[in-house]
Scaffold this motif. Structure first.
Motif, PDB file in Angstrom:
ATOM      1  N   ILE A 201      -2.323   4.610  -0.597  1.00 15.32           N
ATOM      2  CA  ILE A 201      -2.617   3.407  -1.377  1.00 15.32           C
ATOM      3  C   ILE A 201      -3.788   3.726  -2.294  1.00 15.32           C
ATOM      4  CG2 ILE A 201      -3.303   0.978  -1.249  1.00 15.32           C
ATOM      5  CD1 ILE A 201      -2.054   0.911   1.558  1.00 15.32           C
ATOM      6  N   ARG A 202      -3.670   3.348  -3.562  1.00 15.75           N
ATOM      7  CA  ARG A 202      -4.753   3.648  -4.510  1.00 15.75           C
ATOM      8  C   ARG A 202      -5.835   2.577  -4.379  1.00 15.75           C
ATOM      9  NH1 ARG A 202      -2.265   6.726  -9.666  1.00 15.75           N
ATOM     10  NH2 ARG A 202      -0.275   7.289  -8.739  1.00 15.75           N
ATOM     11  N   ALA A 203      -6.547   2.665  -3.280  1.00 13.17           N
ATOM     12  CA  ALA A 203      -7.581   1.675  -3.001  1.00 13.17           C
ATOM     13  C   ALA A 203      -8.675   2.332  -2.174  1.00 13.17           C
ATOM     14  CB  ALA A 203      -6.998   0.495  -2.231  1.00 13.17           C
ATOM     15  N   ASN A 204      -9.883   1.780  -2.292  1.00 15.43           N
ATOM     16  CA  ASN A 204     -11.019   2.272  -1.515  1.00 15.43           C
ATOM     17  C   ASN A 204     -10.811   1.943  -0.037  1.00 15.43           C
ATOM     18  OD1 ASN A 204     -13.919   1.589  -0.295  1.00 15.43           O
ATOM     19  ND2 ASN A 204     -14.193   3.094  -1.927  1.00 15.43           N
ATOM     20  N   TRP A 205     -11.219   2.849   0.836  1.00 14.49           N
ATOM     21  CA  TRP A 205     -10.983   2.655   2.280  1.00 14.49           C
ATOM     22  C   TRP A 205     -11.586   1.364   2.800  1.00 14.49           C
ATOM     23  CZ3 TRP A 205     -14.815   2.655   6.173  1.00 14.49           C
ATOM     24  CH2 TRP A 205     -16.114   2.983   5.747  1.00 14.49           C
ATOM     25  N   ALA A 208      -9.467  -2.003   2.918  1.00 13.79           N
ATOM     26  CA  ALA A 208      -8.627  -2.181   4.106  1.00 13.79           C
ATOM     27  C   ALA A 208      -9.481  -2.432   5.341  1.00 13.79           C
ATOM     28  CB  ALA A 208      -7.757  -0.939   4.308  1.00 13.79           C
ATOM     29  N   CYS A 209     -10.617  -1.727   5.421  1.00 16.47           N
ATOM     30  CA  CYS A 209     -11.377  -1.773   6.675  1.00 16.47           C
ATOM     31  C   CYS A 209     -12.190  -3.042   6.844  1.00 16.47           C
ATOM     32  CB  CYS A 209     -12.249  -0.533   6.796  1.00 16.47           C
ATOM     33  SG  CYS A 209     -11.244   0.941   7.078  1.00 16.47           S
ATOM     34  N   GLU A 210     -12.727  -3.593   5.719  1.00 15.74           N
ATOM     35  CA  GLU A 210     -13.448  -4.860   5.894  1.00 15.74           C
ATOM     36  C   GLU A 210     -12.455  -5.963   6.271  1.00 15.74           C
ATOM     37  OE1 GLU A 210     -13.985  -7.892   3.456  1.00 15.74           O
ATOM     38  OE2 GLU A 210     -11.975  -7.255   2.915  1.00 15.74           O
ATOM     39  N   MET A 392       7.039  -6.165   6.399  1.00 17.20           N
ATOM     40  CA  MET A 392       7.062  -7.372   5.562  1.00 17.20           C
ATOM     41  C   MET A 392       5.713  -8.080   5.548  1.00 17.20           C
ATOM     42  SD  MET A 392      10.855  -8.979   6.132  1.00 17.20           S
ATOM     43  CE  MET A 392      11.077  -8.555   7.842  1.00 17.20           C
ATOM     44  N   VAL A 393       4.874  -7.828   6.553  1.00 18.41           N
ATOM     45  CA  VAL A 393       3.513  -8.375   6.531  1.00 18.41           C
ATOM     46  C   VAL A 393       2.611  -7.470   5.704  1.00 18.41           C
ATOM     47  CG1 VAL A 393       1.491  -8.958   7.912  1.00 18.41           C
ATOM     48  CG2 VAL A 393       3.779  -9.486   8.783  1.00 18.41           C
ATOM     49  N   GLU A 394       2.590  -6.191   6.053  1.00 23.08           N
ATOM     50  CA  GLU A 394       1.537  -5.340   5.497  1.00 23.08           C
ATOM     51  C   GLU A 394       1.829  -4.843   4.084  1.00 23.08           C
ATOM     52  OE1 GLU A 394      -0.847  -4.132   9.493  1.00 23.08           O
ATOM     53  OE2 GLU A 394       0.657  -2.698   8.849  1.00 23.08           O
ATOM     54  N   GLN A 395       3.054  -5.046   3.588  1.00 24.69           N
ATOM     55  CA  GLN A 395       3.260  -4.653   2.191  1.00 24.69           C
ATOM     56  C   GLN A 395       2.462  -5.562   1.258  1.00 24.69           C
ATOM     57  OE1 GLN A 395       7.331  -6.063   0.460  1.00 24.69           O
ATOM     58  NE2 GLN A 395       7.794  -5.289   2.486  1.00 24.69           N
ATOM     59  N   ASP A 396       2.162  -6.781   1.705  1.00 23.46           N
ATOM     60  CA  ASP A 396       1.339  -7.655   0.866  1.00 23.46           C
ATOM     61  C   ASP A 396      -0.118  -7.185   0.831  1.00 23.46           C
ATOM     62  OD1 ASP A 396       3.574  -9.219   0.345  1.00 23.46           O
ATOM     63  OD2 ASP A 396       3.200 -10.550   2.047  1.00 23.46           O
ATOM     64  N   ASP A 397      -0.594  -6.647   1.941  1.00 25.79           N
ATOM     65  CA  ASP A 397      -1.959  -6.097   1.958  1.00 25.79           C
ATOM     66  C   ASP A 397      -2.072  -4.892   1.031  1.00 25.79           C
ATOM     67  OD1 ASP A 397      -3.117  -7.788   4.038  1.00 25.79           O
ATOM     68  OD2 ASP A 397      -1.766  -6.749   5.402  1.00 25.79           O
ATOM     69  N   SER A 398      -1.079  -4.004   1.123  1.00 26.86           N
ATOM     70  CA  SER A 398      -1.184  -2.746   0.382  1.00 26.86           C
ATOM     71  C   SER A 398      -1.109  -2.977  -1.122  1.00 26.86           C
ATOM     72  CB  SER A 398      -0.073  -1.781   0.821  1.00 26.86           C
ATOM     73  OG  SER A 398       1.196  -2.299   0.489  1.00 26.86           O
ATOM     74  N   ASP A 399      -0.600  -4.133  -1.523  1.00 27.02           N
ATOM     75  CA  ASP A 399      -0.523  -4.440  -2.940  1.00 27.02           C
ATOM     76  C   ASP A 399      -1.782  -5.166  -3.438  1.00 27.02           C
ATOM     77  OD1 ASP A 399       1.413  -3.927  -4.978  1.00 27.02           O
ATOM     78  OD2 ASP A 399       1.502  -6.092  -5.301  1.00 27.02           O
ATOM     79  N   THR A 400      -2.618  -5.590  -2.508  1.00 26.66           N
ATOM     80  CA  THR A 400      -3.828  -6.342  -2.848  1.00 26.66           C
ATOM     81  C   THR A 400      -5.035  -5.424  -3.031  1.00 26.66           C
ATOM     82  OG1 THR A 400      -3.045  -8.270  -1.633  1.00 26.66           O
ATOM     83  CG2 THR A 400      -5.423  -8.108  -1.974  1.00 26.66           C
ATOM     84  N   TRP A 401      -5.185  -4.475  -2.110  1.00 25.52           N
ATOM     85  CA  TRP A 401      -6.386  -3.631  -2.103  1.00 25.52           C
ATOM     86  C   TRP A 401      -6.591  -2.848  -3.406  1.00 25.52           C
ATOM     87  CZ3 TRP A 401      -4.371  -1.770   3.256  1.00 25.52           C
ATOM     88  CH2 TRP A 401      -4.584  -2.778   4.215  1.00 25.52           C
ATOM     89  N   PRO A 402      -5.526  -2.335  -4.068  1.00 30.31           N
ATOM     90  CA  PRO A 402      -5.773  -1.624  -5.340  1.00 30.31           C
ATOM     91  C   PRO A 402      -6.428  -2.513  -6.398  1.00 30.31           C
ATOM     92  CG  PRO A 402      -3.592  -1.075  -4.494  1.00 30.31           C
ATOM     93  CD  PRO A 402      -4.120  -2.206  -3.645  1.00 30.31           C
TER      94      PRO A 402
ATOM     95  N   SER B 102       5.774 -16.555  -1.705  1.00 31.34           N
ATOM     96  CA  SER B 102       4.608 -15.758  -1.305  1.00 31.34           C
ATOM     97  C   SER B 102       4.977 -14.360  -0.816  1.00 31.34           C
ATOM     98  CB  SER B 102       3.820 -16.495  -0.226  1.00 31.34           C
ATOM     99  OG  SER B 102       4.686 -16.998   0.765  1.00 31.34           O
ATOM    100  N   ALA B 103       5.998 -13.757  -1.440  1.00 35.16           N
ATOM    101  CA  ALA B 103       6.324 -12.357  -1.117  1.00 35.16           C
ATOM    102  C   ALA B 103       5.489 -11.484  -2.050  1.00 35.16           C
ATOM    103  CB  ALA B 103       7.816 -12.096  -1.281  1.00 35.16           C
ATOM    104  N   TRP B 104       4.179 -11.534  -1.849  1.00 31.26           N
ATOM    105  CA  TRP B 104       3.253 -10.996  -2.863  1.00 31.26           C
ATOM    106  C   TRP B 104       3.438  -9.504  -3.114  1.00 31.26           C
ATOM    107  CZ3 TRP B 104       2.104 -15.123  -5.103  1.00 31.26           C
ATOM    108  CH2 TRP B 104       1.759 -16.273  -4.415  1.00 31.26           C
ATOM    109  N   GLY B 105       3.874  -8.763  -2.125  1.00 32.85           N
ATOM    110  CA  GLY B 105       4.062  -7.318  -2.311  1.00 32.85           C
ATOM    111  C   GLY B 105       5.074  -7.002  -3.402  1.00 32.85           C
ATOM    112  N   GLU B 106       5.963  -7.960  -3.703  1.00 30.50           N
ATOM    113  CA  GLU B 106       6.946  -7.781  -4.781  1.00 30.50           C
ATOM    114  C   GLU B 106       7.015  -9.024  -5.677  1.00 30.50           C
ATOM    115  OE1 GLU B 106       9.160  -5.697  -6.476  1.00 30.50           O
ATOM    116  OE2 GLU B 106       7.796  -4.245  -5.587  1.00 30.50           O
TER     117      GLU B 106
END
Lengths: 463, 189
Positions: A201-205, A208-210, A392-402, B102-106
């Motif tokens: 993920i193109r994001a600072n560690w 995710a960690c905070e 389906m949960v964590e794909q939203d996180d991985s798109d936020t951190w960048p 709220s399928a924010w990843g996509e």
């Protein structure tokens, strides 16, 4: 003379200027600054204990796997004496010793000039022994791989370069009392169900960690789908749903070294499953109604034996379900409602720093060794569907951190602050028998703020 | 025993003698299926795509490991995988995107091209099922990022003829990367 703790960045900013301990704010700049990143590798990742994997990944003597201890590649290998962690760099000319992900070998031979090392890092020799290729200035004992200090806890492998530093138990502190209820509850312990998923993920560690330090609030919005169509959809709330607030009540624990957890209340689930008031049920009855993830009825006597009365009270009332171990580990031991009943998922993550703007997400899925095979398969499928690469949960996180990482570079936005100002005001819940700082009720920011307090403590510590 | 439960059903072998000639009518029909499927997915016609799936669907993407040449067959891991889906879980992925806000990843969605090539079709022991191998190169563009995430892979599919139409009954996706270089697999491959 300037004290170490007042070390400044190139533009004159002190690390202490980046964090306001009174108003609980952190300058955005911390989420991408390359100078800070280098300091973090020295002051955090070379100082604390770091999670590397699980011993069931390398069950046989000679088994090895390559992992990251901060910004360094390490060889994690087993011999008859146990698990060893060594720097995966040849002391001869700096070539990476193993370029594989894992395998089994009694000797790790560098492909460059042929120097060979035992699984414990000891130098075996160089080719053409009689010509003494490694010279005579240093003894063989001095030519081994650089060795880290290792601790195994509940099967989890931790290591540190801080050879003289605090013990692993000291590092865990009050968190151990709670972690024991997850990792040391059964007789045989846990096992990984396979190697970990890994993705970049193109994001600072720290983005995710905070969050991993028990951010409850983000679940309400970022993961709202869980209650719209996902497992937390309420019957009769077709498509509308969207309210996850009932899942946000419980206790949150935060400890001196920033290991934190959300202990989410089970009362509603137990009431639904038994039709009884949980306060009228014994610990044993509650465990039988809703056993922890991966635990079957047959294993309940083990829990009753291995955990204290106080620990049993916690795991049948408000068990630790998600949380972190500082600096870059996360656990999710969650109870997921499914059409076939509540299914547990057991997952561990490491968010490996890969430069100021990149992290590697490593996701292990586990079960108890004694979990029946069919249930292991169900837990694995559910874990893959909700967490990690495609989760389906964590794909939203991985798109936020960048986005946070990019924002941390803006001339204006780098001075914006992250705010942790939602505070518990009432202290521990009545009758809470566990140690550490504990908040009661709806989720707050105290756990994440503790993460930053400890980050600040380490980053400004006299070395 | 445990491994059998954790892993998906093995695919039938690709038998050279059972290969359908490129350009034969059935080959062309299957090529049409793959191109049409790519078009549907690229254009977010996900509910329509869901109708191409059989109820006994198995859809998985193994992990990869870097191992020595001699251990090449051990570079595929099918216990923990990147994807391991049934029809029900695949339709949940579809519904997450089509039925929530709220399928924010996509959301906003990636702009994706699925380039299908190297298609080979084999007859199987079952008269109504074909084994189909294809290369897939996915380019994924998100937001205003000036780079593309590239997702190269091989797909091993079982296509089944159901009441005259082809349906996807099985798909295994072998990704080239050990460490996946896109932030999630929130898109369908």
């Amino acid at each position: 003379m300037q004290k170490n703790s007042e070390r400044t960045l190139a533009d004159g900013t002190r690390i202490s200027d980046l964090i306001n301990l009174e108003t609980r704010e952190v300058a955005m700049r911390t989420l991408s600054d390359p100078e800070l990143y280098e300091l973090e590798m020295e002051r955090i990742f070379a100082k604390t204990w770091v999670f590397l994997g699980h011993e069931t990944e390398i069950p046989k003597s000679g088994d090895f796997m390559i992992r990251d201890l901060g910004s360094d590649s390490v060889l994690v290998a087993r011999d008859k004496d146990g698990v060893h962690v060594s720097l995966n760099v040849c002391p001869h000319r700096g070539m990476k010793i193993s370029t594989l992900d894992c395998g089994n070998t009694p000797a790790h031979v560098c492909i460059y000039h042929g120097w060979a090392f035992k699984p414990n890092g000891d130098f075996i020799g160089a080719p053409v022994e009689k010509e003494s290729m490694h010279g005579k200035l240093l003894s063989k004992e001095q030519l081994g791989l650089k060795k880290a200090r290792v601790a195994i806890y509940g099967g989890l492998i931790f290591a540190t370069w801080n050879i003289e530093g605090p013990s692993f138990e000291e590092f865990l502190g009050d968190a151990k009392w709670y972690f024991d209820t997850l990792w040391c509850r059964t007789d045989k312990g846990m096992e990984v169900l396979g190697p970990p998923q890994r993705f970049t993920i193109r994001a600072n560690w720290k983005t995710a960690c905070e969050q991993s330090a028990s951010d409850g609030f983000h679940v309400l919005t970022l993961h709202r789908w869980l209650s719209e169509v996902g497992p937390y959809r309420k019957p009769g709330s077709e498509g509308g749903g969207g309210d996850l607030t009932p899942e946000m009540y419980g206790s949150e624990v935060y400890t001196a070294h920033a290991h934190t957890m959300r202990c989410i209340e089970l009362d509603r689930k137990i009431r639904r499953l038994t039709g009884k008031d949980p306060s009228e049920l014994s610990v044993k009855e509650k465990l039988e109604a809703l056993p922890p993830p991966g635990v079957t009825q047959e294993m309940i006597p083990e829990l009753l034996r291995n955990l204290s009365e106080d620990q049993l009270k916690i795991i049948t009332w408000r068990p630790p379900q998600v949380g972190n171990f500082f600096p870059n580990g996360l656990f999710e031991f969650v109870y997921i409602p499914t059409p076939d009943g509540v299914v547990g998922v057991m997952a561990l993550h490491a968010y490996v720093p890969k430069g100021p703007d990149k992290l590697e997400f490593v996701n292990w899925i586990l079960a108890e060794k004694d979990t029946p095979p069919q249930l292991k398969a169900t837990m694995l499928r559910l874990g893959v569907q909700l967490l990690g690469t495609s989760g389906m949960v964590e794909q939203d996180d991985s798109d936020t951190w960048p986005h946070q990482t990019i924002a941390a570079k803006g001339a204006m936005s780098k001075h914006i602050t992250l705010k942790y100002q939602a505070m518990y005001e009432t202290g521990k819940p009545e009758g809470w028998p566990g140690p550490g700082d504990v908040g009661d009720g709806f989720t707050k920011d105290d756990t994440q703020w503790r993460w930053w307090q400890y980050w600040h403590e380490l980053m400004t510590a006299e070395s | 025993m445990l491994q059998n439960l954790l892993e998906p059903t093995p695919l039938p072998p690709s038998v050279r003698a059972n290969r359908l000639a490129i350009g034969s009518p059935e080959y062309n029909e299957i090529l049409d299926f793959l191109y049409d499927e790519a078009e549907m997915l690229d254009n977010l016609r996900l509910a329509e795509w869901g109708e191409l799936l059989t109820q006994d669907l198995e859809y998985n993407a193994p992990l990869r490991h870097t191992r020595s040449t001699a251990q090449f067959d051990q570079t595929y891991i099918r216990t923990v995988q990147h994807l391991h889906e049934s029809y029900g879980s695949m339709m949940m992925r579809v519904k997450r995107i089509t039925d929530t806000k709220s399928a924010w990843g996509e959301d906003p969605p990636s702009r994706v091209k699925r380039m299908v090539s190297n298609v080979r079709v084999y007859k199987t022991d079952k008269a109504d099922e074909f084994k189909v191998e294809s290369y897939l190169l996915v380019t994924r563009s998100r937001f205003d990022f000036d780079y593309f995430d590239l997702i190269p892979c091989v797909r091993y599919d079982i296509l089944r003829r159901v009441e005259g139409s082809l349906k996807l009954a099985r798909r295994e996706i072998l990704l080239d990367q050990v460490v996946i270089g896109t932030p999630n697999l929130g898109i369908i491959l």
